[in-house]
Design a protein around this motif. Structure first.
Motif, PDB file in Angstrom:
ATOM      1  N   TYR A 227       0.819  -1.207   0.000  1.00 57.83           N
ATOM      2  CA  TYR A 227       0.000   0.000   0.000  1.00 57.83           C
ATOM      3  C   TYR A 227       0.857   1.262   0.000  1.00 57.83           C
ATOM      4  O   TYR A 227       1.825   1.384   0.751  1.00 57.83           O
ATOM      5  N   LYS A 228       0.488   2.182  -0.866  1.00 59.83           N
ATOM      6  CA  LYS A 228       1.055   3.525  -0.869  1.00 59.83           C
ATOM      7  C   LYS A 228      -0.106   4.503  -0.982  1.00 59.83           C
ATOM      8  O   LYS A 228      -1.052   4.256  -1.728  1.00 59.83           O
TER       9      LYS A 228
ATOM     10  N   LYS B  72      -6.937   3.569  -4.983  1.00 54.05           N
ATOM     11  CA  LYS B  72      -7.987   4.444  -5.547  1.00 54.05           C
ATOM     12  C   LYS B  72      -9.079   3.614  -6.208  1.00 54.05           C
ATOM     13  O   LYS B  72     -10.262   3.938  -6.114  1.00 54.05           O
ATOM     14  N   LEU B  73      -8.681   2.519  -6.868  1.00 53.21           N
ATOM     15  CA  LEU B  73      -9.670   1.631  -7.486  1.00 53.21           C
ATOM     16  C   LEU B  73     -10.583   1.022  -6.420  1.00 53.21           C
ATOM     17  O   LEU B  73     -11.798   0.895  -6.632  1.00 53.21           O
TER      18      LEU B  73
ATOM     19  N   GLU C 129     -16.724   4.375  -6.501  1.00 52.10           N
ATOM     20  CA  GLU C 129     -18.045   4.627  -5.925  1.00 52.10           C
ATOM     21  C   GLU C 129     -19.004   3.462  -6.145  1.00 52.10           C
ATOM     22  O   GLU C 129     -19.790   3.106  -5.255  1.00 52.10           O
ATOM     23  N   ASN C 130     -18.944   2.850  -7.316  1.00 49.81           N
ATOM     24  CA  ASN C 130     -19.830   1.712  -7.590  1.00 49.81           C
ATOM     25  C   ASN C 130     -19.521   0.533  -6.669  1.00 49.81           C
ATOM     26  O   ASN C 130     -20.436  -0.129  -6.158  1.00 49.81           O
ATOM     27  N   PHE C 131     -18.240   0.256  -6.449  1.00 53.75           N
ATOM     28  CA  PHE C 131     -17.858  -0.832  -5.551  1.00 53.75           C
ATOM     29  C   PHE C 131     -18.356  -0.567  -4.131  1.00 53.75           C
ATOM     30  O   PHE C 131     -18.911  -1.460  -3.478  1.00 53.75           O
TER      31      PHE C 131
ATOM     32  N   PRO D 276     -19.334  -0.335   4.782  1.00 53.36           N
ATOM     33  CA  PRO D 276     -18.243  -1.272   4.501  1.00 53.36           C
ATOM     34  C   PRO D 276     -16.883  -0.662   4.815  1.00 53.36           C
ATOM     35  O   PRO D 276     -16.682   0.543   4.718  1.00 53.36           O
ATOM     36  N   ILE D 277     -15.975  -1.515   5.209  1.00 54.06           N
ATOM     37  CA  ILE D 277     -14.574  -1.114   5.286  1.00 54.06           C
ATOM     38  C   ILE D 277     -13.789  -1.998   4.324  1.00 54.06           C
ATOM     39  O   ILE D 277     -14.193  -3.125   4.039  1.00 54.06           O
ATOM     40  N   ILE D 278     -12.711  -1.470   3.813  1.00 51.26           N
ATOM     41  CA  ILE D 278     -11.839  -2.254   2.945  1.00 51.26           C
ATOM     42  C   ILE D 278     -10.856  -2.963   3.871  1.00 51.26           C
ATOM     43  O   ILE D 278      -9.920  -2.356   4.381  1.00 51.26           O
TER      44      ILE D 278
END
Length: 199
Positions: free
Chosen positions: A16-17, A24-25, A29-31, A43-45
């Motif tokens: 991660y950077k 960013k992907l 917004e759709n995801f 949700p959290i990533i």
């Protein structure tokens, strides 16, 4: 053994950077909207990986090369993106639908069984097992969204190197802090977050 995955057959190439292309992907917004609607929660990533599956030399399948569920959450969404054109020789991610998975879990003996299941173990309890398998193969950029806590899946049985992006979205608990009056304002903030994600 790769230090990031503790597995010989694939490695995570992603580090991660801040504001890099993959992170960013993951904020697309759709995801985020789809994850919020499915999880019925903010949700959290929880994980991002760019996995390289290495060529296997035999059919001695181990670990996640066998059928399993991701049991760390009761509900989640995993978004998988093909980084190159993928067919059966790439060892594509394979999965069973929720109905078939639920049927397998209905057999009591499986509750005390190991985390991973060989093909033959599932063939014993599922008629037309091979026909039930779904293969995530396709062109570069194709996307699969799947709840891997509800669908048996496996992968990396590859005869040539394969790369895929994995992004996992899990629910964050709502800030139900009525019992703690000092920071009760978090309840309203949570409502605002939910409106942003779902609308």
């Amino acid at each position: 053994i790769n230090k990031k995955t503790n597995k010989e057959f694939f490695e995570n190439l992603y580090e991660y950077k801040y504001d890099d292309d993959i992170s960013k992907l993951s904020l697309n917004e759709n995801f985020i909207n789809i994850a919020a609607l499915y999880l019925k929660n903010c949700p959290i990533i929880s994980d991002i990986q760019f996995l390289k599956s290495n060529v296997i030399k035999n059919n001695d399948f181990i670990s996640s090369m066998n059928w399993h569920l991701d049991s760390h959450h009761k509900k989640l969404i995993k978004i998988i993106i093909l980084n190159e054109n993928t067919d059966n020789t790439n060892g594509p991610t394979c999965f069973l639908d929720k109905i078939t998975t639920k049927k397998i879990l209905g057999f009591k003996k499986y509750f005390s069984s190991p985390i991973y299941f060989k093909d033959n173990e599932l063939k014993d309890v599922v008629e037309d097992f091979n026909e039930k398998i779904k293969y995530f193969s396709g062109k570069r950029g194709d996307v699969l969204m799947i709840d891997t806590s509800k669908c048996f899946h496996m992968g990396s049985r590859t005869k040539k190197t394969r790369h895929q992006i994995f992004m996992t979205y899990t629910p964050i608990k709502t800030f139900d802090l009525t019992w703690l009056k000092k920071i009760n304002e978090w309840k309203e903030l949570n409502k605002d977050i939910e409106k942003i994600l779902v609308n």
